[in-house]
Design a protein around this motif. Structure first.
Motif, PDB file in Angstrom:
ATOM      1  N   ALA A   1      61.600 -32.193  54.797  1.00 51.78           N
ATOM      2  CA  ALA A   1      62.400 -31.627  54.010  1.00 51.78           C
ATOM      3  C   ALA A   1      63.922 -31.043  55.137  1.00 51.78           C
ATOM      4  N   ALA A   2      65.388 -31.643  53.971  1.00 53.54           N
ATOM      5  CA  ALA A   2      66.481 -31.591  54.694  1.00 53.54           C
ATOM      6  C   ALA A   2      66.293 -29.264  55.316  1.00 53.54           C
ATOM      7  N   ARG A   3      65.959 -28.919  54.828  1.00 49.98           N
ATOM      8  CA  ARG A   3      65.768 -27.613  54.787  1.00 49.98           C
ATOM      9  C   ARG A   3      65.101 -27.083  55.538  1.00 49.98           C
ATOM     10  N   PHE A   4      64.176 -27.182  55.801  1.00 49.48           N
ATOM     11  CA  PHE A   4      63.011 -26.610  55.988  1.00 49.48           C
ATOM     12  C   PHE A   4      62.368 -27.277  57.061  1.00 49.48           C
ATOM     13  N   GLY A   5      62.375 -28.539  57.513  1.00 49.47           N
ATOM     14  CA  GLY A   5      61.510 -29.473  58.190  1.00 49.47           C
ATOM     15  C   GLY A   5      59.860 -29.837  58.530  1.00 49.47           C
ATOM     16  N   THR A   6      59.818 -29.810  56.905  1.00 44.97           N
ATOM     17  CA  THR A   6      58.513 -29.792  56.795  1.00 44.97           C
ATOM     18  C   THR A   6      58.478 -30.860  55.624  1.00 44.97           C
ATOM     19  N   PRO A   7      56.864 -32.215  56.140  1.00 42.01           N
ATOM     20  CA  PRO A   7      56.571 -32.888  55.689  1.00 42.01           C
ATOM     21  C   PRO A   7      55.878 -33.086  53.894  1.00 42.01           C
ATOM     22  N   TRP A   8      57.060 -32.431  53.515  1.00 42.25           N
ATOM     23  CA  TRP A   8      56.894 -32.070  52.046  1.00 42.25           C
ATOM     24  C   TRP A   8      56.255 -33.626  51.404  1.00 42.25           C
ATOM     25  N   VAL A   9      56.444 -34.789  51.780  1.00 44.47           N
ATOM     26  CA  VAL A   9      55.670 -36.267  50.719  1.00 44.47           C
ATOM     27  C   VAL A   9      54.083 -36.025  51.863  1.00 44.47           C
ATOM     28  N   ALA A  10      53.906 -35.477  52.648  1.00 45.41           N
ATOM     29  CA  ALA A  10      52.278 -35.498  53.328  1.00 45.41           C
ATOM     30  C   ALA A  10      51.144 -34.027  52.717  1.00 45.41           C
ATOM     31  N   ILE A  11      52.763 -32.676  52.536  1.00 42.20           N
ATOM     32  CA  ILE A  11      51.851 -31.876  51.322  1.00 42.20           C
ATOM     33  C   ILE A  11      51.790 -32.178  50.451  1.00 42.20           C
ATOM     34  N   ALA A  12      52.803 -32.624  49.423  1.00 40.89           N
ATOM     35  CA  ALA A  12      52.614 -32.460  48.476  1.00 40.89           C
ATOM     36  C   ALA A  12      51.429 -33.828  48.277  1.00 40.89           C
ATOM     37  N   ALA A  13      51.322 -35.039  48.836  1.00 40.11           N
ATOM     38  CA  ALA A  13      49.423 -36.004  48.731  1.00 40.11           C
ATOM     39  C   ALA A  13      48.489 -35.321  49.100  1.00 40.11           C
TER      40      ALA A  13
ATOM     41  N   PHE B   1      55.453 -25.799  52.006  1.00 40.18           N
ATOM     42  CA  PHE B   1      56.859 -25.949  51.619  1.00 40.18           C
ATOM     43  C   PHE B   1      57.961 -25.648  52.659  1.00 40.18           C
ATOM     44  N   THR B   2      57.893 -24.055  52.842  1.00 33.99           N
ATOM     45  CA  THR B   2      58.592 -23.115  53.021  1.00 33.99           C
ATOM     46  C   THR B   2      58.774 -23.770  54.424  1.00 33.99           C
ATOM     47  N   GLY B   3      57.527 -24.161  55.345  1.00 33.88           N
ATOM     48  CA  GLY B   3      57.470 -23.680  56.503  1.00 33.88           C
ATOM     49  C   GLY B   3      56.778 -23.578  57.410  1.00 33.88           C
ATOM     50  N   LEU B   4      56.374 -23.790  59.332  1.00 31.11           N
ATOM     51  CA  LEU B   4      55.651 -23.905  59.773  1.00 31.11           C
ATOM     52  C   LEU B   4      55.513 -22.479  60.178  1.00 31.11           C
ATOM     53  N   ASN B   5      56.491 -22.221  60.567  1.00 38.36           N
ATOM     54  CA  ASN B   5      57.063 -21.043  61.198  1.00 38.36           C
ATOM     55  C   ASN B   5      56.387 -19.842  59.777  1.00 38.36           C
ATOM     56  N   VAL B   6      56.900 -19.816  59.239  1.00 39.41           N
ATOM     57  CA  VAL B   6      56.295 -19.226  57.212  1.00 39.41           C
ATOM     58  C   VAL B   6      55.251 -18.905  57.379  1.00 39.41           C
ATOM     59  N   VAL B   7      54.337 -20.459  57.515  1.00 39.83           N
ATOM     60  CA  VAL B   7      52.778 -20.164  57.536  1.00 39.83           C
ATOM     61  C   VAL B   7      52.148 -19.330  58.657  1.00 39.83           C
ATOM     62  N   GLY B   8      52.809 -19.743  59.853  1.00 39.73           N
ATOM     63  CA  GLY B   8      52.091 -19.560  61.498  1.00 39.73           C
ATOM     64  C   GLY B   8      52.146 -17.980  61.177  1.00 39.73           C
ATOM     65  N   TRP B   9      53.778 -17.229  60.547  1.00 36.21           N
ATOM     66  CA  TRP B   9      53.784 -15.721  60.285  1.00 36.21           C
ATOM     67  C   TRP B   9      52.915 -14.764  59.672  1.00 36.21           C
ATOM     68  N   GLY B  10      52.224 -15.321  58.930  1.00 33.20           N
ATOM     69  CA  GLY B  10      51.903 -15.654  57.744  1.00 33.20           C
ATOM     70  C   GLY B  10      50.348 -15.113  57.472  1.00 33.20           C
ATOM     71  N   ALA B  11      49.618 -16.122  58.623  1.00 29.53           N
ATOM     72  CA  ALA B  11      48.691 -15.840  58.958  1.00 29.53           C
ATOM     73  C   ALA B  11      48.820 -14.918  59.879  1.00 29.53           C
ATOM     74  N   VAL B  12      49.544 -14.469  60.886  1.00 28.18           N
ATOM     75  CA  VAL B  12      48.944 -13.085  61.509  1.00 28.18           C
ATOM     76  C   VAL B  12      49.447 -12.572  60.452  1.00 28.18           C
ATOM     77  N   ALA B  13      49.572 -12.211  59.820  1.00 25.47           N
ATOM     78  CA  ALA B  13      49.836 -11.680  58.867  1.00 25.47           C
ATOM     79  C   ALA B  13      48.583 -10.589  58.072  1.00 25.47           C
ATOM     80  N   LEU B  14      47.891 -11.759  57.496  1.00 24.53           N
ATOM     81  CA  LEU B  14      46.752 -12.139  56.954  1.00 24.53           C
ATOM     82  C   LEU B  14      45.566 -11.699  58.008  1.00 24.53           C
TER      83      LEU B  14
END
Length: 489
Positions: free
Chosen positions: A346-358, A174-187
């Motif tokens: 989501a207004a804050r993160f720009g993430t498709p929150w309904v699609a993620i929740a589903a 939910f926190t955004g693709l940027n967080v997920v993307g840079w998290g993937a780099v670290a992992l």
């Protein structure tokens, strides 16, 4: 302590024994009228996209061991040298051209919709999405099995672990693709580091003759090919997020090119080191043996690091694939194939929150099913979807030559057909070796996809649900224009 990593990879072993190949499914590219981030600051750049592709396809050399058991080290090394290029490059080139030409969210759903109409887009979406969530659901279970070695929880504690992990990892999404993307780099760096160390430490101990160690008994070619296929799938998955990528026409082809080399190296070098520096016969190479080999080469600390890397790799694969699945639903909503609610952000993160929740809810439900036939079915559906994807690619090149292609595979149509024929042969093989239960389940799910498409059309015509009708009209107009142009050709 081979048991430490063995449970983590048990499901992979089961998939291979069932003659399945798994990968992570994702979805289509997008909307005629996608809802994009404001400004470019939240967009994915080259390095995060490379590691998202890395985790969608591979996540490290875990699970490659059984290829050695099946056909010996020499064929395995040749396989991991050739297969990323014979299989990965054609799929990457198709993805690069179409993601740059049609850079909305939803990826391959958009391509099939543009080529063959909304039913094809909807079917491809159903096939790939189901394949995706089944794969995602395996990862919390794998990690729970791994952690179970340390704390030995009962089945109730394991259920709580799986549910808790699914929810916690979904919240990160939910926190955004940027967080997920840079998290993937670290992992990626942390989980690849022990393999780099192991490879360096093995160099003085490598004896090339060990690469030719023979398999006792007959080679198991089916298991060998399945293991290769399963480890090197889903190159197209990141296409579902093309609308979130900074300058996709430049970034996508580059990221795919870097990812092919990174993934080939991440299998080939550790396997060359481990088989060349240890005397273990091919029969010893069960899932998890790479960690044992690392222990022989560098000591128990390196073995435990690789064990831990398996958990981090699973987390990376969960995040990357959940993003793909969610953006596939968003892309399908943008195309008018699903209700507009799935394109809410989501207004804050720009993430498709309904699609993620589903997607998280579906993943959680699937994670408690018996996996064997379900995973085999997911791979079968993935293969069907990819065959349709190749067909859409060739059709669009033939019938829509005027489509603006910022990146274009530099080959004429007959050569493109030949390029797609090699991976298509693997896909047909995967479908051919499936059992009758897989055929039945796949048939039922395909019927469900057709039924869903019909139900969505009914809901749209009766105005029971709100749809993105502007996108539907624009897509129909595009297809009509292509049809007329095709007839002129």
């Amino acid at each position: 302590m081979n048991q430490a990593i063995e449970p983590l990879l048990q499901r992979r072993q089961q998939q291979e024994e069932d003659g399945t190949t798994t990968t992570t499914v994702q979805a289509g590219d997008g909307a005629a009228t996608g809802h994009h981030h404001h400004g470019g600051s939240g967009k994915l750049t080259l390095l995060p996209l490379v590691f998202l592709i890395y985790f969608e396809v591979a996540g490290g050399p875990y699970g490659a061991e059984r290829a050695i058991k099946a056909a010996g080290p020499l064929f395995t090394l040749l396989g991991f040298l050739v297969f990323p290029f014979a299989w990965g490059v054609p799929e990457s080139l198709v993805t690069a051209e179409l993601a740059a030409a049609l850079p909305g969210n939803g990826g391959f759903v958009l391509w099939a919709d543009r080529a063959f109409g909304p039913l094809a887009g909807s079917l491809l979406g159903t096939w790939k999405y189901f394949s995706c969530v089944v794969n995602i659901a395996a990862y919390p279970a794998l990690v729970a099995d791994y952690l179970g070695q340390a704390v030995v929880p009962g089945s109730r504690a394991r259920t709580a672990t799986v549910a808790g992990m699914t929810v916690a990892l979904s919240l990160v999404n939910f926190t955004g693709l940027n967080v997920v993307g840079w998290g993937a780099v670290a992992l990626g760096f942390v989980s690849l580091a022990p393999f780099v160390l192991m490879t360096a430490m093995a160099v003085p101990k490598v004896r090339p003759r060990r690469w030719a160690a023979p398999v006792s008994g007959r080679k198991d070619w089916r298991l060998f090919l399945n293991t290769l296929f399963w480890n090197l799938n889903y190159w197209d998955s990141a296409s579902t997020m093309a609308g979130e990528v900074e300058r996709p026409e430049r970034t996508f082809p580059r990221a795919l090119g870097v990812a092919v080399v990174l993934i080939a190296a991440s299998y080939l070098l550790p396997l060359m080191a481990a088989t060349g520096a240890t005397d273990a016969p091919p029969e010893a190479w069960v899932n998890g043996y790479l960690a044992d080999a690392a222990g022989i080469i560098g000591g128990s600390w390196l073995k435990y690091w690789i064990d831990a890397g398996a958990v981090l790799s699973s987390i990376g694969m969960f995040e990357a694939q959940l993003s793909s699945g969610a953006f596939q639903l968003l892309g399908m909503a943008d195309l008018g194939l699903l209700p507009a609610v799935f394109s809410r952000r989501a207004a804050r993160f720009g993430t498709p929150w309904v699609a993620i929740a589903a997607s998280s809810a579906v993943t959680l439900a699937v994670s408690f099913l018996a996996f064997d036939d379900v995973v085999a079915t997911a791979n079968f559906l993935y293969s069907l979807g990819t065959l349709l994807e190749f067909a859409a690619f060739l059709w669009l090149r033939a019938r829509m030559p005027e489509l603006k292609r910022p990146y274009r595979v530099p080959l004429p149509l007959p050569a493109l057909a030949a390029m797609c024929a090699v991976p298509s042969a693997f896909l047909v093989y995967v479908c051919a070796v499936a059992g009758w239960r897989v055929f039945a389940l796949a048939g039922a799910l395909t019927a469900l996809g057709v039924g869903l498409h019909g139900a969505m059309r009914l809901c749209r015509s009766k105005k029971w649900l709100r749809f993105n009708n502007a996108a539907v009209a624009a897509a129909a107009e595009d297809r009509h224009g292509a049809h007329v142009a095709g007839h002129r050709v």
